[in-house]
Scaffold this active site. Structure first.
Site, PDB file in Angstrom:
ATOM      1  N   SER A 256       0.793  -1.231   0.000  1.00  0.00           N
ATOM      2  CA  SER A 256       0.000   0.000   0.000  1.00  0.00           C
ATOM      3  C   SER A 256       0.826   1.283   0.000  1.00  0.00           C
ATOM      4  O   SER A 256       0.251   2.371  -0.096  1.00  0.00           O
ATOM      5  CB  SER A 256      -0.955   0.024   1.196  1.00  0.00           C
ATOM      6  OG  SER A 256      -2.066  -0.810   0.947  1.00  0.00           O
TER       7      SER A 256
ATOM      8  N   LYS B  20       0.002   3.704  -2.729  1.00  0.00           N
ATOM      9  CA  LYS B  20      -1.060   4.710  -2.701  1.00  0.00           C
ATOM     10  C   LYS B  20      -0.533   6.147  -2.625  1.00  0.00           C
ATOM     11  O   LYS B  20      -1.298   7.094  -2.870  1.00  0.00           O
ATOM     12  CB  LYS B  20      -2.020   4.443  -1.541  1.00  0.00           C
ATOM     13  CG  LYS B  20      -2.822   3.150  -1.667  1.00  0.00           C
ATOM     14  CD  LYS B  20      -3.827   3.008  -0.546  1.00  0.00           C
ATOM     15  CE  LYS B  20      -4.687   1.768  -0.698  1.00  0.00           C
ATOM     16  NZ  LYS B  20      -4.011   0.522  -0.287  1.00  0.00           N
TER      17      LYS B  20
ATOM     18  N   SER C  87      -5.929   3.562   4.587  1.00  0.00           N
ATOM     19  CA  SER C  87      -5.379   2.821   3.444  1.00  0.00           C
ATOM     20  C   SER C  87      -6.467   2.063   2.694  1.00  0.00           C
ATOM     21  O   SER C  87      -6.280   0.928   2.249  1.00  0.00           O
ATOM     22  CB  SER C  87      -4.288   1.841   3.920  1.00  0.00           C
ATOM     23  OG  SER C  87      -3.501   1.419   2.834  1.00  0.00           O
TER      24      SER C  87
END
Length: 445
Positions: free
Chosen positions: A65, A68, A129
């Protein structure tokens, strides 16, 4: 302890003014790096982009993640460009809903029949997230997630980042998209997004430089998603280094975790101490305790072993062997001053080290003879001084340099035709001329 001395500056080929003398600190380049219990680690000073530690920073690794951060940058960019606003409604596709309803993943559950704004989903991306929220915003901006992935790749290319593989906006393993019929064209089902620790540091650096306001959201530790809507969800931060969290570290206010089986426990962190901000990257740690504990060690290493030193203030004279020559001016030379405060980040030990600088002129300001021509106004930036630490093997992020702009200290007006003619006659007479044509041609050039 910082000592000050004067050192002779090296020369650049081409557009170099002169060998220069400036006040610079002496310090040691030989700070012993620490070994981090992770696949890779990387630390930079955010302001100067000075690399402070590099452990396997150029191996392409799974980033989960931390991916992102790239969509987050593109969201800010789209808002800044006016393409979207924070209040823009975000339609939610069947695919985004399906991902968001997977409770094995980090998510705020979404519905197709509900209205969300960019701000709602942005906060879910940063704080929680949220994968479905990321996909929905990506589809809003790019049309499809795949098109948005191409935008992400273009941005990395623009920043000079290499050694990456991107298949989605979230960092999820590709099999999740494959199971829902949304696999990126040509993507291996058993792969995930990859990047180097250097690349992650570069993304974080651009995000904090260009949109530092992200930290106002990143430092939120818990928040109700869609409060008062009937679809409320309590979002708790995954950044366990924030002030009230189990691994709290002074000055931490961001930035982004990443966790999959392949990536391990990873984290791009940032902390500020006095007037210094550092960015740390840990990829492939064993668990939360290791990723946050090692990040804490990296932050302590950066703040304890390095310091920011001002070596010149805005308006200070740039000491040169010769002033800058000005062509066709009432005056034939002018001094230079720094256009900004000048800092270097150096080790803070007692050992001596030379900080070298090189000065180059802006080629766009030079005539065919390589000279700056009058008229030129006071304060006009004419070039840059580049600062480097002698013996430093780490350098600056992605080949960038620590530079300071320099400008002319006063206005130099153009000389009138009679002064120019006299100068030309005096110069040519000393060399001799052969024809009247030489004289006339030289006069009017």
């Amino acid at each position: 302890m910082i000592k000050y001395n004067k050192w002779t500056i090296g020369l650049l080929s081409g557009t170099v003014l002169a060998s220069t003398l400036v006040a610079v600190p002496e310090a040691s380049a030989a700070v012993e790096p620490i070994k981090v219990s992770a696949e890779a680690a990387f630390v930079i000073d955010n302001e100067t982009n000075k690399i402070l530690l590099d452990q396997n920073g150029d191996e392409s690794l799974y980033i989960a993640s931390m991916t992102k951060m790239i969509p987050l940058y593109l969201v800010h960019e789209a808002v800044e460009a006016g393409t979207i606003s924070w209040d823009t409604p975000v339609p939610v596709s069947e695919y985004a809903v399906a991902i968001s309803q997977n409770y094995e993943l980090s998510n705020v559950p979404l519905r197709e029949d509900f209205t969300y704004t960019v701000k709602d989903l942005y906060e879910a991306m940063v704080i929680y997230s949220a994968n479905g929220a990321t996909i929905a915003v990506a589809e809003l901006i790019g049309g499809t997630e795949h098109a948005f992935v191409d935008m992400m790749k273009a941005k990395l290319d623009e920043w000079g980042i290499t050694g990456y593989s991107l298949f989605n906006t979230t960092g999820l393993p590709n099999h999740y998209a494959d199971e829902l019929g949304n696999l990126y064209p040509g993507a291996p089902v058993d792969e995930e997004n990859k990047m180097t620790a250097r690349g992650i540091a570069t993304v974080a650096d651009h995000l904090l430089d260009d949109y530092p306001e992200i930290l106002e959201t990143a430092k939120i530790e818990d928040k109700i998603f869609m409060e008062g809507s009937g679809d409320e969800i309590h979002m708790m931060t995954y950044n366990l280094m924030l002030p009230n969290q189990p691994y709290a570290h002074t000055g931490v206010d961001g930035l982004k975790t990443g966790t999959t089986d392949a990536s391990g426990a990873s984290f791009a962190g940032t902390a500020v101490e006095e007037d210094r901000r550092v960015i740390t990257v840990v990829i492939g740690a064993e668990d939360n305790s290791v990723r946050f504990g090692e990040t804490s060690r990296l932050m302590d290493f950066a703040f304890d072993n390095f310091e920011k030193v001002q070596i010149a203030a805005k308006g200070d004279a740039v000491k040169t062997e010769e002033p800058l020559a000005i062509a066709k001016g009432k005056e034939e030379e002018v001094g230079l001053v720094y256009s900004e405060d000048v800092f270097v980040v150096t080790p803070n030990t007692d050992e001596e080290l030379k900080v070298e600088t090189e000065m180059s002129l802006n080629p766009d300001l030079l005539n065919e003879d390589g000279q700056v021509e009058a008229p030129i106004e006071k304060g006009t930036t004419v070039g840059n001084v580049t600062l480097s630490i002698e013996g430093d093997d780490l350098g600056y992020l992605d080949g960038s340099q620590n530079e300071a702009a320099v400008a002319v200290e006063r206005t130099v007006e153009k000389a009138n035709v009679f002064v120019l003619a006299w100068r030309w006659i005096a110069s040519t007479a000393s060399q001799g001329w052969n024809t009247v044509t030489d004289f006339i041609g030289g006069f009017f050039n």
